[in-house]
Design an enzyme around this catalytic site. Structure first.
Site, PDB file in Angstrom:
ATOM      1  N   ARG A  30       0.805  -1.219   0.000  1.00 24.19           N
ATOM      2  CA  ARG A  30       0.000   0.000   0.000  1.00 24.19           C
ATOM      3  C   ARG A  30       0.842   1.275   0.000  1.00 24.19           C
ATOM      4  O   ARG A  30       0.572   2.206  -0.765  1.00 24.19           O
ATOM      5  CB  ARG A  30      -0.944  -0.010   1.212  1.00 24.19           C
ATOM      6  N   THR A  31       1.880   1.330   0.840  1.00 28.05           N
ATOM      7  CA  THR A  31       2.672   2.559   0.922  1.00 28.05           C
ATOM      8  C   THR A  31       3.412   2.828  -0.380  1.00 28.05           C
ATOM      9  O   THR A  31       3.379   3.937  -0.921  1.00 28.05           O
ATOM     10  CB  THR A  31       3.664   2.478   2.093  1.00 28.05           C
ATOM     11  N   LYS A  77      24.708  -6.365  -2.476  1.00 33.42           N
ATOM     12  CA  LYS A  77      26.143  -6.541  -2.722  1.00 33.42           C
ATOM     13  C   LYS A  77      26.986  -5.767  -1.716  1.00 33.42           C
ATOM     14  O   LYS A  77      28.198  -5.676  -1.856  1.00 33.42           O
ATOM     15  CB  LYS A  77      26.486  -6.084  -4.140  1.00 33.42           C
ATOM     16  N   ARG A 136      11.772   3.450   2.368  1.00 28.99           N
ATOM     17  CA  ARG A 136      11.384   2.621   3.514  1.00 28.99           C
ATOM     18  C   ARG A 136      12.543   1.695   3.842  1.00 28.99           C
ATOM     19  O   ARG A 136      13.181   1.131   2.945  1.00 28.99           O
ATOM     20  CB  ARG A 136      10.131   1.794   3.220  1.00 28.99           C
ATOM     21  N   HIS A 149       6.684   7.202  10.767  1.00 25.93           N
ATOM     22  CA  HIS A 149       5.992   7.003   9.484  1.00 25.93           C
ATOM     23  C   HIS A 149       5.197   8.283   9.212  1.00 25.93           C
ATOM     24  O   HIS A 149       3.962   8.296   9.276  1.00 25.93           O
ATOM     25  CB  HIS A 149       5.066   5.793   9.553  1.00 25.93           C
TER      26      HIS A 149
END
Length: 366
Positions: free
Chosen positions: A51-52, A80, A101, A129
């Site tokens: 959703r975000t 890596k 995120r 958030h």
């Protein structure tokens, strides 16, 4: 160039302006279709999100911009060994703004120090958030009409819930706000939020403890002489308090109203209706939305002493009345008339729930 790492990066005036702009975008989307033309958003999601991430990407496309990025750390150079700071610095050459995120708290701060473009924190571990908080503030403003002078209850995982931390931080700057925190002891609101946000700003709050299985301890409500509201069974868990415990709460608070919401009582538990004649301070509410499949119709009923019902009717017909239409009433009557069918379906749901619970338990115990 400004990044949005914490909700505190915006003043209250800027938050109000953003809410007003969001309302205008919804009302007049055609005015904003080229607001981000020739601009690129990079979505750097080091942990999975649906959703975000898609909300960021959809918003950018709606505003006429374009999107680049990755949806997991495994599909980036982080797999890596590339650092967050290096990734942000490199991506800055390709994009005009970055939404990030990351599972580690503080990662967006590190990225912002090296990035050449603004960073939007889309969630960092148990930290913040802020964009979810912007949506929460918009919803509160849109549905209630104001953000000031509200009493907000937050329940569940308050320790690791970054959305909770951001919302509490944001709303602590609005006058007259109070909080009720409901959680098990091990998931209570963090000390740093209590001391640095709530206590520092003299924000009133109450903590209501739950057991680890999210049930209430009835002893916490014995003789407190305050209005008490109990959802029985509890909606998220399906756990119900025995009638003997409900009676203890009612009998020990004779000067206060005890409201027992039995929205899910038909799926398990013993109704408190049998206590109505015994206690004048008890009000039992039920709804047609759940077991009778009338969600959205706003049909239900309350049972209590004549005095309580009289007071309810006085409020009902004087302040913001909600009038039930004839069709809804007729549908409600039809569900009552179809009692055998209704009982059969409730029994089927109870059996399915028990079977599902057993299958989950078997899976977890492998």
């Amino acid at each position: 160039m400004r990044s949005l790492i914490s909700i505190l990066d915006f003043s209250v005036e800027e938050l109000d302006q953003l809410i007003a702009t969001a309302k205008d975008i919804i009302a007049h989307p055609e005015n904003y279709r080229e607001s981000c033309k020739y601009k690129k958003l990079a979505t750097l999601f080091f942990e999975p999100s649906t959703r975000t991430r898609l909300s960021f990407e959809a918003a950018m496309l709606e505003l006429g911009g374009s999107v680049i990025g990755f949806s997991s750390a495994s599909s980036s150079s982080a797999s890596k060994g590339e650092s967050v700071a290096d990734t942000a610095q490199v991506i800055s050459c390709y994009a005009d703004i970055i939404a990030m995120r990351h599972p580690k708290e503080g990662a967006p701060v590190v990225a912002a120090r090296r990035a050449g473009v603004p960073i939007i924190n889309a969630g960092d571990g148990a930290g913040q958030h802020p964009t979810q908080t912007l949506l929460d503030l918009y919803t509160i403003k849109n549905e209630i009409g104001e953000i000031d002078n509200l009493k907000i209850a937050l329940i569940g995982d308050l320790k690791f819930g970054r959305t909770v931390h951001s919302l509490v931080t944001a709303m602590s700057r609005y006058p007259g706000v109070r909080f009720v925190f409901i959680s098990p002891e091990e998931l209570r609101i963090p000390e740093h939020v209590r001391s640095e946000v709530l206590d520092a700003n003299n924000i009133p709050y109450v903590e209501i403890p739950l057991k680890s299985d999210f049930t209430i301890d009835v002893n916490d409500y014995i003789g407190i002489n305050k209005t008490i509201f109990i959802a029985n069974p509890n909606a998220p868990t399906g756990i119900f308090a025995p009638l003997t415990e409900i009676e203890r709460v009612v009998s020990s608070n004779p000067e206060s109203i005890v409201i027992v919401d039995e929205a899910y009582i038909d799926f398990g538990g013993e109704s408190a209706l049998s206590l109505i004649k015994k206690y004048d301070n008890l009000l039992v509410t039920q709804t047609f939305s759940k077991s009778r499949s009338m969600a959205g119709a706003r049909l239900g009923f309350a049972v209590g002493s004549p005095e309580l019902i009289r007071d309810l009717n006085t409020i009902k017909y004087s302040t913001n009345p909600y009038n039930v239409n004839r069709l809804t009433l007729r549908l409600g009557e039809a569900t009552v008339d179809a009692e055998p069918y209704y009982r059969e379906k409730c029994a089927a749901i109870i059996a399915t729930r028990a079977e599902t619970a057993q299958l989950l338990m078997n899976f977890l115990c492998r």
